[in-house]
Design an enzyme around this catalytic site. Structure first.
Site, PDB file in Angstrom:
ATOM      1  N   TRP A   1       0.099  13.674   3.582  1.00 46.17           N
ATOM      2  CA  TRP A   1      -0.239  12.837   4.783  1.00 46.17           C
ATOM      3  C   TRP A   1       0.735  12.445   5.578  1.00 46.17           C
ATOM      4  CZ3 TRP A   1      -2.219  12.433  -0.269  1.00 46.17           C
ATOM      5  CH2 TRP A   1      -3.722  12.579  -0.542  1.00 46.17           C
TER       6      TRP A   1
ATOM      7  N   GLN B   1      -9.963   8.967  -4.650  1.00 47.57           N
ATOM      8  CA  GLN B   1      -9.520   9.685  -3.578  1.00 47.57           C
ATOM      9  C   GLN B   1     -10.655  10.627  -3.020  1.00 47.57           C
ATOM     10  OE1 GLN B   1      -6.136  10.691  -1.477  1.00 47.57           O
ATOM     11  NE2 GLN B   1      -8.381  10.666  -0.445  1.00 47.57           N
TER      12      GLN B   1
ATOM     13  N   GLU C   1     -11.408   4.784   7.109  1.00 52.19           N
ATOM     14  CA  GLU C   1     -10.126   5.620   7.545  1.00 52.19           C
ATOM     15  C   GLU C   1     -10.732   6.836   8.031  1.00 52.19           C
ATOM     16  OE1 GLU C   1      -7.280   6.624   4.575  1.00 52.19           O
ATOM     17  OE2 GLU C   1      -5.876   7.117   6.058  1.00 52.19           O
TER      18      GLU C   1
ATOM     19  N   HIS D   1      -9.902   1.932   0.352  1.00 52.30           N
ATOM     20  CA  HIS D   1      -9.653   2.637   1.445  1.00 52.30           C
ATOM     21  C   HIS D   1     -10.816   2.609   2.375  1.00 52.30           C
ATOM     22  CE1 HIS D   1      -6.007   4.100  -0.454  1.00 52.30           C
ATOM     23  NE2 HIS D   1      -5.871   4.828   0.423  1.00 52.30           N
TER      24      HIS D   1
ATOM     25  N   HIS E   1       0.802  -1.349   0.164  1.00 53.59           N
ATOM     26  CA  HIS E   1       0.067   0.071  -0.032  1.00 53.59           C
ATOM     27  C   HIS E   1       0.658   1.304   0.164  1.00 53.59           C
ATOM     28  CE1 HIS E   1      -3.909   1.962   1.187  1.00 53.59           C
ATOM     29  NE2 HIS E   1      -2.991   2.909   1.296  1.00 53.59           N
TER      30      HIS E   1
ATOM     31  N   HIS F   1       1.340   5.246  -2.231  1.00 55.38           N
ATOM     32  CA  HIS F   1       0.672   6.162  -3.115  1.00 55.38           C
ATOM     33  C   HIS F   1       1.756   6.964  -3.785  1.00 55.38           C
ATOM     34  CE1 HIS F   1      -3.619   6.380  -1.295  1.00 55.38           C
ATOM     35  NE2 HIS F   1      -2.806   5.763  -0.194  1.00 55.38           N
TER      36      HIS F   1
ATOM     37  N   ASP G   1       2.443   3.381   2.854  1.00 51.22           N
ATOM     38  CA  ASP G   1       1.354   4.538   2.454  1.00 51.22           C
ATOM     39  C   ASP G   1       2.031   5.676   1.947  1.00 51.22           C
ATOM     40  OD1 ASP G   1      -1.314   5.198   2.150  1.00 51.22           O
ATOM     41  OD2 ASP G   1      -1.801   5.699   4.185  1.00 51.22           O
TER      42      ASP G   1
END
Ligand code: FE2
Length: 434
Positions: free
Chosen positions: A324, A161, A222, A219, A66, A68, A318
């Site tokens: 983030w 997203q 979360e 996702h 996982h 991005h 991630d």
């Protein structure tokens, strides 16, 4: 023979080791020819690359379940995430997304893949934001996937997203992303405007995946809202569609706030469904609990409990230097160390499990065939300067060698620290203890 690794301790999965040291022989075609017990009396072969392991750990490569890559290396652009919340991060990225170009995405994603390869990560599942009418990042990542194919396997998740139903044209963009080559179908049910839209978005994701023979990785939940219960919907869809282990719920941080009675019921459902969970400790220790006073919740999924219930759980990195998470290098042993503390997998028999959560357990999330150091499989592996998974974690070592399909991809000399101590001659400190 192209290559031989002599006298290595073999990780066989689940953090366990083969009973004695082995030799791994690599054939000219880049596949594992043989794995045989090490014999120190035997002469090494005269040809091919010889790697003396001296009892170091050999493992199938790390797997990143996982990440991005489309958002990586954009921290602070166009502005920093001041509140540190998931929601402001999404707002920052929404602004940054406007200026995306093919070259921009390719350059950033490729750079992080280099970092990962150098650290022994040869299989990567990246989420890619497809709530963009131009699908710039998706096309760029598909190009990157082709360019690195020889050495790394990249799976791209069509990740909405900003929602499937809550984003104008979201459903069409998901279909278009699949038509343009996404490998996995994503979703973000907790971000949809209503509970009903969240449920509907998961139905859409599963229908799309089934129609195209793809996997699902959403996702899911979360959020620190104990009423966010989309994972039960995802698991039920996986169970009824037969997708089972081809479906994954990522993050599921709301699970950290579920009550005991509901958690118990959920464990049974998740086990029966066969779905995977991916816990992302960096992102969620950072993002969750931001609306709490004290006591402040950890904001992670139920790692220990779900493992005990027989659910496959993996650790993901991630975000890498994005809205983030401002830090990160894509290092899987750092992810596993952070995860094992956050999830309190600190028992002597639990620490090796954390290693498995960035290797073989993560490989199950991606559905990798031919993963592992076995005869006939592609000779892809890492040689770590540590005798066991627990030691590799404790000392946070970097692979001495990373081999992809029989080719030496990366080499890192072990770090050496020399200490001058009062009344003693200078010595090397190895951070080991018998
Ligand atoms: Fe994520």
């Amino acid at each position: 023979m192209r290559m031989i690794v002599r006298g290595a301790r073999l990780h066989t999965g689940e953090g366990r080791l083969a009973p004695g040291p082995v030799d791994v022989e690599v054939a000219e075609d880049g596949r594992v020819a043989r794995v045989v017990p090490y014999d120190d009396q035997k002469e090494p072969p005269a040809t091919g690359t010889l790697i003396e392991a001296h009892g170091d750990l050999i493992s199938a490569p790390f797997v990143e379940p996982h990440i991005h890559l489309d958002t990586a290396l954009t921290a602070g652009e166009p502005r920093p995430n001041a509140s540190g919340t998931l929601w402001e991060g999404i707002a920052c990225w929404s602004e940054r997304k406007q200026s995306l170009t093919r070259e921009d995405v390719i350059a950033r994603a490729t750079e992080v893949l280099r970092w990962q390869a150098a650290q022994g990560v040869l299989y990567v599942r990246t989420h890619c934001d497809v709530t963009d009418d131009r699908l710039v990042a998706l096309d760029a990542l598909a190009e990157v996937r082709d360019r690195v194919r020889e050495v790394m396997t990249l799976q791209i998740v069509a990740f909405p997203q900003e929602g499937i139903l809550s984003f104008p044209g979201g459903g069409k963009l998901m279909s278009e992303a699949v038509a343009r080559g996404a490998d996995v179908v994503g979703a973000i049910p907790h971000f949809e405007d209503t509970r009903e839209d969240g449920v509907a978005s998961l139905h859409l994701a599963f229908e799309l995946a089934e129609r195209h023979g793809l996997r699902v990785d959403a996702h899911c939940d979360e959020i620190d809202d104990e009423q966010s219960r989309f994972v039960e919907v995802l698991a039920t869809l996986a169970l009824r569609s037969g997708l089972g282990g081809r479906a994954t719920a990522s993050h599921t941080t709301a699970m950290g706030s579920y009550n005991g009675a509901y958690s118990y019921k959920l464990q049974r459902l998740l086990r029966r469904s066969g779905i995977n969970l991916v816990c992302n400790p960096f992102a969620n220790l950072n993002l969750q609990g931001r609306f709490d006073g004290y006591p402040r919740r950890r904001g992670l999924t139920q790692v220990k409990e779900m493992l005990a219930a027989g659910v496959n759980v993996a650790f993901g990195h991630d975000d890498v230097m994005d809205p983030w998470n401002a830090l990160g290098t894509g290092n899987p042993l750092q992810t596993a160390l952070m995860g094992l503390y956050a999830a309190q997998l600190t028992g002597a028999d639990e620490i090796p499990t954390a290693f498995s959560m960035v290797t073989d357990r993560a490989a199950r999330v991606l559905g990798l065939e031919e993963y592992g150091i076995t005869e006939g499989a592609p000779a892809s592996f890492v040689l770590l300067p540590a005798p066991s998974p627990a030691e590799a974690l404790r000392r946070q070592v970097r692979p001495r060698h990373v081999v992809s399909r029989g080719h030496l991809l990366a080499t890192t000399p072990p770090a050496a620290t020399h200490l001058t101590w009062p009344d003693e001659p200078p010595r090397e400190v190895t951070f080991t203890h018998p």
